[in-house]
Design an enzyme around this catalytic site. Structure first.
Site, PDB file in Angstrom:
ATOM      1  N   HIS A 231       0.848  -1.183   0.000  1.00 11.16           N
ATOM      2  CA  HIS A 231       0.000   0.000   0.000  1.00 11.16           C
ATOM      3  C   HIS A 231       0.888   1.239   0.000  1.00 11.16           C
ATOM      4  O   HIS A 231       1.918   1.282   0.677  1.00 11.16           O
ATOM      5  CB  HIS A 231      -0.908  -0.008   1.231  1.00 11.16           C
ATOM      6  CG  HIS A 231      -2.064   0.931   1.127  1.00 11.16           C
ATOM      7  ND1 HIS A 231      -1.920   2.307   1.227  1.00 11.16           N
ATOM      8  CD2 HIS A 231      -3.390   0.699   0.921  1.00 11.16           C
ATOM      9  CE1 HIS A 231      -3.111   2.871   1.099  1.00 11.16           C
ATOM     10  NE2 HIS A 231      -4.020   1.923   0.909  1.00 11.16           N
ATOM     11  N   ALA A 232       0.485   2.246  -0.752  1.00 16.30           N
ATOM     12  CA  ALA A 232       1.328   3.435  -0.896  1.00 16.30           C
ATOM     13  C   ALA A 232       1.389   4.280   0.367  1.00 16.30           C
ATOM     14  O   ALA A 232       2.392   4.952   0.621  1.00 16.30           O
ATOM     15  CB  ALA A 232       0.829   4.283  -2.060  1.00 16.30           C
TER      16      ALA A 232
END
Length: 347
Positions: A231-232
């Protein structure tokens, strides 16, 4: 359950976006009559021969439909097509080139005089509303190109290289918005008896799906960084290697889960109070240091042992499956999600 049984859809469609939308309608019981070109048909038939000689894309998006071969550029065929629509159709769906529906006389404007209750849905790359054509109206648009124009490619991939999605998400997005808008138009028709013109743009569909990164980068702020399969902006949330050479995907969403993860998975309860990792923002900014700690803790464990600890701690996790693993997924099998259907190549 077939709530659309008795409805007829005429589809001038090819490739993915429109066929995906009309396949949803067919799954709900609608009779879908797919208009195909003489000789070659929908060009998606020729993408590959992976499904007993049939194309994987075509099999996926065209089950439960009927096909009618028609050279729509022939004057007599155009008249037959209009007759079919006026006499039989409840819905028309097309993803022809911009302006082609008008030229064939099958646009909403051309048909509403004879069939005011007709729902006509057009799907295009950039929108095909004559009242608001925009400078990109006539530009060719394929899935990968819309993934690029919508900014999706810019936030997907690794820090070193952007990437497309592994499937046709721009087509799917447009197809699903076409499907939901058609259902809404049919519900409205029950109330007022009137048809509707629906104009679906692949770019606008993807722009809606890009809502989170758009707002993350609001007012000139930096966009989410490309983070591979992680996940960023939430961490730890992504793939982690285990000691037996496998990978476990896990995700933490809040501080309670972070404390449980440190205590019952890493067996390092003091780490939950380490100032470097208190709160998601700090964990995300210190992800390299935190990843090293997690990888070290997992290095002496098998994927099964890690998964057992994660389950015990009620931390979300998943196996990174390939296509064979998806075909064999025990949850899909237990819910009887696979059905055998007839095709021209056999069941």
């Amino acid at each position: 359950m077939q709530p659309l049984k008795g409805l007829t859809v005429v589809a001038l469609e090819h490739a993915i976006a429109a066929p995906f939308a009309t396949r949803q309608l067919a799954d709900l019981g609608a009779r879908v009559i797919k208009i195909e070109r003489p000789g070659v048909g929908d060009f998606a038939r020729g993408y590959d021969q992976r499904v007993r000689g049939l194309a994987s894309h075509f099999v996926w998006t065209n089950r439960s439909k009927e096909s009618l071969t028609l050279d729509v550029k022939h004057p007599e065929a155009a008249a037959l097509l209009q007759r079919l629509i006026v006499e039989k159709a409840d819905v028309v769906v097309q993803n022809l080139a911009p302006g082609a529906a008008e030229r064939l006389g099958v646009s909403y404007e051309a048909l509403k005089g004879r069939r005011p209750d007709l729902v006509v849905c057009g799907i295009s790359g950039y929108g095909d509303d004559p009242a608001a054509p925009g400078p990109y109206r006539d530009k060719k648009a394929y899935d990968l190109l819309i993934q690029s124009e919508s900014g999706f490619v810019s936030i997907t991939g690794t820090p070193d290289e952007p990437s497309k999605a592994g499937l046709s998400i721009a087509d799917i997005a447009a197809g699903m918005y076409a499907y939901s808008n058609i259902l809404a138009a049919l519900m409205q028709r029950k109330i007022d008896g009137q048809g509707r013109r629906i104009d679906i743009s692949m770019l606008e569909a993807m722009s809606e799906w890009m809502g989170y990164p758009l707002y993350y980068a609001f007012d000139g702020a930096p966009p989410p960084p490309r983070a591979g399969a992680a996940h960023a902006t939430i961490y730890p949330y992504g793939p982690f290697p285990t000691g037996d050479g496998k990978t476990v995907m896990l995700g933490l969403q809040n501080e309670r889960e972070w404390q449980q993860f440190c205590d019952k998975v890493l067996l390092q309860p003091a780490l939950a109070h380490d100032e470097r990792f208190v709160g998601n923002a700090r964990r995300s900014s210190q992800r390299d240091a935190l990843r090293a700690l997690i990888v070290e803790a997992f290095s002496t464990l098998t994927a099964e042992q890690v998964s057992t600890r994660l389950e015990a701690a009620q931390i979300a996790s998943a196996e990174v499956r390939d296509m064979a693993g998806l075909w064999a997924h025990p949850q899909l099998a237990s819910r009887n999600r696979w059905r055998e259907v007839d095709t021209s190549a056999g069941p």
